[in-house]
Design an enzyme around this catalytic site. Sequence first.
Site, PDB file in Angstrom:
ATOM      1  N   LYS A 164       0.787  -1.230  -0.141  1.00 26.17           N
ATOM      2  CA  LYS A 164       0.019  -0.003   0.189  1.00 26.17           C
ATOM      3  C   LYS A 164       0.851   1.190   0.066  1.00 26.17           C
ATOM      4  CE  LYS A 164      -3.937  -2.202   2.507  1.00 26.17           C
ATOM      5  NZ  LYS A 164      -4.837  -2.259   3.623  1.00 26.17           N
ATOM      6  N   HIS A 170       0.759  -7.520  17.490  1.00 33.09           N
ATOM      7  CA  HIS A 170      -0.227  -8.585  17.420  1.00 33.09           C
ATOM      8  C   HIS A 170      -0.883  -8.920  19.074  1.00 33.09           C
ATOM      9  CE1 HIS A 170       3.804 -10.288  17.356  1.00 33.09           C
ATOM     10  NE2 HIS A 170       3.973 -10.445  16.234  1.00 33.09           N
TER      11      HIS A 170
HETATM   12  C1  LIG Z   1      -4.286  -3.310  -1.437  1.00 28.75           C
HETATM   13  C2  LIG Z   1      -4.052  -4.928  -1.100  1.00 28.75           C
HETATM   14  C3  LIG Z   1      -2.648  -4.828  -0.529  1.00 28.75           C
HETATM   15  C4  LIG Z   1      -4.749  -5.072   0.296  1.00 28.75           C
HETATM   16  O1  LIG Z   1      -6.167  -5.160   0.103  1.00 28.75           O
HETATM   17  P1  LIG Z   1      -7.396  -6.071   0.914  1.00 28.75           P
HETATM   18  O2  LIG Z   1      -6.492  -6.694   1.842  1.00 28.75           O
HETATM   19  O3  LIG Z   1      -8.279  -6.495   0.066  1.00 28.75           O
HETATM   20  O4  LIG Z   1      -7.885  -4.888   1.559  1.00 28.75           O
HETATM   21  P2  LIG Z   1      -7.654  -3.692   2.963  1.00 28.75           P
HETATM   22  O5  LIG Z   1      -8.806  -3.728   3.654  1.00 28.75           O
HETATM   23  O6  LIG Z   1      -6.629  -4.400   3.665  1.00 28.75           O
HETATM   24  O7  LIG Z   1      -7.202  -2.578   1.983  1.00 28.75           O
HETATM   25  C5  LIG Z   1      -8.195  -2.038   1.312  1.00 28.75           C
HETATM   26  C6  LIG Z   1      -7.743  -0.563   1.058  1.00 28.75           C
HETATM   27  O8  LIG Z   1      -6.385  -0.629   0.419  1.00 28.75           O
HETATM   28  C7  LIG Z   1      -6.285   0.551  -0.246  1.00 28.75           C
HETATM   29  N1  LIG Z   1      -5.647   0.292  -1.523  1.00 28.75           N
HETATM   30  C8  LIG Z   1      -6.151  -0.245  -2.714  1.00 28.75           C
HETATM   31  N2  LIG Z   1      -5.234  -0.288  -3.439  1.00 28.75           N
HETATM   32  C9  LIG Z   1      -4.150   0.183  -3.265  1.00 28.75           C
HETATM   33  C10 LIG Z   1      -2.616   0.638  -3.846  1.00 28.75           C
HETATM   34  N3  LIG Z   1      -2.783   0.314  -4.999  1.00 28.75           N
HETATM   35  N4  LIG Z   1      -2.146   1.367  -3.081  1.00 28.75           N
HETATM   36  C11 LIG Z   1      -2.381   1.909  -1.759  1.00 28.75           C
HETATM   37  N5  LIG Z   1      -3.588   1.558  -1.444  1.00 28.75           N
HETATM   38  C12 LIG Z   1      -4.420   0.799  -1.934  1.00 28.75           C
HETATM   39  C13 LIG Z   1      -7.482   1.432  -0.453  1.00 28.75           C
HETATM   40  O9  LIG Z   1      -7.741   2.462   0.395  1.00 28.75           O
HETATM   41  C14 LIG Z   1      -8.481   0.240   0.022  1.00 28.75           C
HETATM   42  O10 LIG Z   1      -9.873   0.668   0.590  1.00 28.75           O
HETATM   43  P3  LIG Z   1     -11.053   1.360  -0.331  1.00 28.75           P
HETATM   44  O11 LIG Z   1     -11.107   0.347  -1.280  1.00 28.75           O
HETATM   45  O12 LIG Z   1     -12.003   1.564   0.702  1.00 28.75           O
HETATM   46  O13 LIG Z   1     -10.292   2.837  -0.484  1.00 28.75           O
HETATM   47  C15 LIG Z   1      -4.261  -5.709  -2.368  1.00 28.75           C
HETATM   48  O14 LIG Z   1      -3.464  -5.407  -3.213  1.00 28.75           O
HETATM   49  C16 LIG Z   1      -3.909  -7.146  -1.724  1.00 28.75           C
HETATM   50  O15 LIG Z   1      -4.204  -7.434  -0.645  1.00 28.75           O
HETATM   51  N6  LIG Z   1      -3.721  -8.030  -2.753  1.00 28.75           N
HETATM   52  C17 LIG Z   1      -3.411  -9.335  -2.245  1.00 28.75           C
HETATM   53  C18 LIG Z   1      -4.419 -10.352  -1.683  1.00 28.75           C
HETATM   54  C19 LIG Z   1      -3.828 -11.654  -1.408  1.00 28.75           C
HETATM   55  O16 LIG Z   1      -3.144 -12.385  -2.264  1.00 28.75           O
HETATM   56  N7  LIG Z   1      -4.215 -12.315  -0.243  1.00 28.75           N
HETATM   57  C20 LIG Z   1      -3.890 -13.530   0.210  1.00 28.75           C
HETATM   58  C21 LIG Z   1      -4.840 -14.609   0.446  1.00 28.75           C
HETATM   59  S1  LIG Z   1      -5.541 -14.220   1.791  1.00 28.75           S
END
Ligand SMILES: CC(C)(COP(=O)(O)OP(=O)(O)OC[C@H]1O[C@@H](n2cnc3c(N)ncnc32)[C@H](O)[C@@H]1OP(=O)(O)O)[C@@H](O)C(=O)NCCC(=O)NCCS
Length: 117
Positions: free
Chosen positions: A62, A104
């Site tokens: 992020k 944690h």
């Molecule tokens: C952004 C990321 C790192 C986390 O997303 P997530 O875990 O689904 O969601 P979170 O609640 O932790 O974070 C969501 C927020 O991240 C932020 N976000 C999304 N894309 C982003 C980017 N490219 N850069 C910075 N922040 C970002 C947004 O603010 C979003 O909230 P919003 O949509 O309300 O604005 C995503 O790229 C990700 O996790 N991908 C991998 C998922 C994965 O492989 N998981 C493993 C299996 S469980």
Amino acid sequence: MISGIGLDIIELDRIAKLDQRTAKFRMRILTKKELAIYNSYSHSRQIEFLAGRFAGKEAFAKAMGTGIGAQCNFNDIEITSNSLGKPELYFKGEKVNGFVSITHTKNIAAAQVILQA
Ligand SMILES: CC(C)(COP(=O)(O)OP(=O)(O)OC[C@H]1O[C@@H](n2cnc3c(N)ncnc32)[C@H](O)[C@@H]1OP(=O)(O)O)[C@@H](O)C(=O)NCCC(=O)NCCS
């Protein structure tokens, strides 16, 4: 100058379920060095460690602005600990100009990353 910030929080029971299902999950999240540390721990500490690294890496993705994907996958990021336990970030083998903090409790892990330019 601060060039990026990232924050992430994850439930330990979600990580525990993914980790017990298959070793592939931890192999996707942890580098070889991190995996060796994971393997040296007791079960409860393993889950805490894996969840903390997961949160730290999502927070880093992020802060980079890329999210997790082709430009930045979990294995590109390594979080080591210095002799006092302070975590330090590496991306694609290079030390990152920035900071990571991990926490944690019994139920969750969370991490914050600040990048500098
Ligand atoms: C952004 C990321 C790192 C986390 O997303 P997530 O875990 O689904 O969601 P979170 O609640 O932790 O974070 C969501 C927020 O991240 C932020 N976000 C999304 N894309 C982003 C980017 N490219 N850069 C910075 N922040 C970002 C947004 O603010 C979003 O909230 P919003 O949509 O309300 O604005 C995503 O790229 C990700 O996790 N991908 C991998 C998922 C994965 O492989 N998981 C493993 C299996 S469980």
